[in-house]
Write a protein that holds these residues in place. Structure first.
Motif, PDB file in Angstrom:
ATOM      1  N   MET A  40       0.835  -1.199   0.000  1.00 14.50           N
ATOM      2  CA  MET A  40       0.000   0.000   0.000  1.00 14.50           C
ATOM      3  C   MET A  40       0.870   1.249   0.000  1.00 14.50           C
ATOM      4  O   MET A  40       1.954   1.268   0.597  1.00 14.50           O
ATOM      5  N   TYR A  41       0.370   2.287  -0.691  1.00 22.58           N
ATOM      6  CA  TYR A  41       1.037   3.584  -0.670  1.00 22.58           C
ATOM      7  C   TYR A  41      -0.002   4.671  -0.412  1.00 22.58           C
ATOM      8  O   TYR A  41      -1.207   4.412  -0.413  1.00 22.58           O
ATOM      9  N   ALA A 100      -0.453  -3.513  -5.750  1.00 22.24           N
ATOM     10  CA  ALA A 100      -0.100  -2.291  -5.019  1.00 22.24           C
ATOM     11  C   ALA A 100      -1.237  -1.292  -5.133  1.00 22.24           C
ATOM     12  O   ALA A 100      -1.604  -0.870  -6.236  1.00 22.24           O
ATOM     13  N   TYR A 101      -1.782  -0.906  -3.984  1.00 20.75           N
ATOM     14  CA  TYR A 101      -2.974  -0.057  -3.957  1.00 20.75           C
ATOM     15  C   TYR A 101      -2.716   1.207  -3.146  1.00 20.75           C
ATOM     16  O   TYR A 101      -2.054   1.168  -2.112  1.00 20.75           O
ATOM     17  N   SER A 102      -3.268   2.304  -3.625  1.00 24.69           N
ATOM     18  CA  SER A 102      -3.238   3.530  -2.833  1.00 24.69           C
ATOM     19  C   SER A 102      -4.327   3.447  -1.776  1.00 24.69           C
ATOM     20  O   SER A 102      -5.379   2.832  -1.993  1.00 24.69           O
ATOM     21  N   LEU A 103      -4.062   4.052  -0.637  1.00 25.73           N
ATOM     22  CA  LEU A 103      -5.033   4.037   0.447  1.00 25.73           C
ATOM     23  C   LEU A 103      -6.292   4.813   0.054  1.00 25.73           C
ATOM     24  O   LEU A 103      -6.217   5.941  -0.413  1.00 25.73           O
ATOM     25  N   ILE A 104      -7.443   4.180   0.238  1.00 23.19           N
ATOM     26  CA  ILE A 104      -8.732   4.850   0.097  1.00 23.19           C
ATOM     27  C   ILE A 104      -9.388   4.805   1.471  1.00 23.19           C
ATOM     28  O   ILE A 104      -9.589   3.714   2.024  1.00 23.19           O
ATOM     29  N   VAL A 105      -9.679   5.947   2.027  1.00 25.30           N
ATOM     30  CA  VAL A 105     -10.272   6.006   3.363  1.00 25.30           C
ATOM     31  C   VAL A 105     -11.779   5.794   3.230  1.00 25.30           C
ATOM     32  O   VAL A 105     -12.494   6.639   2.686  1.00 25.30           O
ATOM     33  N   GLU A 106     -12.231   4.645   3.717  1.00 23.74           N
ATOM     34  CA  GLU A 106     -13.636   4.259   3.581  1.00 23.74           C
ATOM     35  C   GLU A 106     -14.411   4.558   4.866  1.00 23.74           C
ATOM     36  O   GLU A 106     -13.847   4.506   5.960  1.00 23.74           O
ATOM     37  N   PRO A 107     -15.718   4.855   4.733  1.00 18.76           N
ATOM     38  CA  PRO A 107     -16.552   5.045   5.932  1.00 18.76           C
ATOM     39  C   PRO A 107     -16.546   3.813   6.826  1.00 18.76           C
ATOM     40  O   PRO A 107     -16.278   2.701   6.367  1.00 18.76           O
ATOM     41  N   LYS A 108     -16.829   4.018   8.092  1.00 12.64           N
ATOM     42  CA  LYS A 108     -16.921   2.951   9.083  1.00 12.64           C
ATOM     43  C   LYS A 108     -15.583   2.252   9.327  1.00 12.64           C
ATOM     44  O   LYS A 108     -15.538   1.074   9.697  1.00 12.64           O
ATOM     45  N   THR A 109     -14.478   2.969   9.092  1.00  9.11           N
ATOM     46  CA  THR A 109     -13.163   2.436   9.424  1.00  9.11           C
ATOM     47  C   THR A 109     -12.516   3.337  10.480  1.00  9.11           C
ATOM     48  O   THR A 109     -12.929   4.486  10.679  1.00  9.11           O
ATOM     49  N   ILE A 110     -11.489   2.822  11.125  1.00 11.28           N
ATOM     50  CA  ILE A 110     -10.748   3.618  12.111  1.00 11.28           C
ATOM     51  C   ILE A 110     -10.152   4.843  11.443  1.00 11.28           C
ATOM     52  O   ILE A 110     -10.193   5.955  11.997  1.00 11.28           O
TER      53      ILE A 110
END
Length: 377
Positions: free
Chosen positions: A160-161, A188-198
């Motif tokens: 992840m990056y 290799a994936y870029s971070l996607i900030v998803e709802p209901k996560t820390i």
């Protein structure tokens, strides 16, 4: 016609900060009862579905390697009883480095698994802690060496990056370490900030220091150049393989082909219908106990939606979408239906026509989602 089978194991010994998949903390969960209900779901589908062209199985999660040896054996017994495992050419399991013991690897190899997708994400101890990961670099080295010793045909590593406080040096170091290991595939994936996560909760409070967009773009650029230098061929926006060892199962998704999705929260695509299962364990298990499939939602894919999906998914692959295959499948000329979109994106330098196919350009790979959205009529 169904080409692959996805099986969801929704249990984890540790909940990661970024994960929005359907998962449950392992402790005190009805794991064995879940495996019993999963067996029932397999039986349902095996009786009503043509499985003659199935060639992949993918164990995902959650974490399949959170299961004990006994529980894994139980899962494989169900798969072998209900599905034509003898015709499977790619059998993948996701794995956490600190959970994948040598005994589990031996068992899985004996039961047909021939590919591991190992969730490494980063080698930096501080970043691992931020992500909620519990493994160390030593765990990764041990697992990959054991997989190599057992002669697994394909070993894939997830990285992840765009992580909080991640620098370009962190990213270069992660790739450098990956290239030194005997792996055949990198996702290799870029971070996607998803709802209901820390991470989402931290971001909403202004406490998630993410890299600037320009830095994230530079990280992707370095990924493309460095993988090529080390003989990893990019075949999809986020996936790279040596010796043509592409992910056959994930390619089913990108080719817009049909597959079974089994387990709590799993999604499938069968007979032109996309469906999703109940996510909560109690609802998933109750449906099966009552003799029903645990489906909560179904959507018959219209021709318009199918054509959009063909482009949205197919353009993720480097080889893109074939004009002739599109015409054969839908009886329509891709150039005529999407004339204005093609003209615009080709002029912008994001798409190109090559050898009878429509493909993203190098430039287009950086803004793939923006390009894809053009085809949603």
């Amino acid at each position: 016609m169904i080409k692959g089978i996805y099986v969801h194991i929704p249990f984890c010994h540790q909940i990661c900060s970024y994960c929005d998949f359907n998962k449950f903390y392992f402790h005190n969960q009805p794991v064995d009862a879940y495996l019993d209900r999963l067996d029932q779901e397999m039986e349902h589908w095996s009786r009503k579905t043509d499985l003659s062209e199935v060639h992949t199985v993918f164990l995902g999660g959650g974490t399949p390697t959170s299961l004990s040896l006994r529980q894994l054996s139980k899962l494989f017994d169900s798969l072998e009883q209900h599905f034509p495992i003898h015709q499977i050419t790619e059998f993948t399991s996701e794995a956490n480095p600190d959970e994948l013991t040598y005994d589990k690897m031996e068992l899985m190899a004996a039961r047909g698994v021939n590919r591991f997708s190992i969730g490494v994400q980063t080698f930096d101890a501080r970043l691992l802690k931020v992500l909620g990961r519990t493994h160390t670099e030593q765990h990764v080295e041990r697992v990959i060496q054991h997989a190599n010793d057992l002669k697994f045909p394909s070993i894939s590593m997830d990285l992840m990056y765009g992580l909080p406080n991640q620098t370009m040096d962190h990213w270069k170091d992660a790739l450098h370490r990956a290239f030194q290991m005997p792996i055949t595939h990198i996702s290799a994936y870029s971070l996607i900030v998803e709802p209901k996560t820390i991470f989402y909760n931290l971001m909403s409070k202004g406490k998630l220091p993410l890299p600037a967009q320009d830095l994230e773009r530079d990280m992707y650029d370095y990924l493309l150049t460095s993988t090529k230098k080390h003989d990893f061929e990019q075949y999809e926006i986020s996936n790279f393989a040596k010796n043509g060892l592409y992910s056959k199962h994930n390619s089913i998704y990108w080719k817009n082909e049909e597959y079974l999705g089994l387990g709590a929260g799993a999604h499938g695509y069968v007979d032109g219908i996309r469906y999703s299962n109940h996510g909560p364990l109690k609802k998933y298990m109750s449906a099966l106990e009552e003799g029903n499939l645990p489906i909560i939602h179904q959507n018959f894919v219209t021709e318009k939606e199918a054509m959009e999906e063909e482009l949205f998914l197919g353009l993720r692959m480097n080889k893109g979408v074939s004009f002739s295959d599109f015409k054969r499948k839908y009886g329509n000329d891709l150039r005529e239906i999407y004339q204005s979109q093609l003209s615009k994106q080709i002029q912008l330098g994001n798409l190109e026509e090559r050898d009878g196919r429509l493909q993203l350009t190098y430039q287009g790979r950086f803004i793939g989602n923006d390009v894809f959205s053009e085809f949603l009529l």
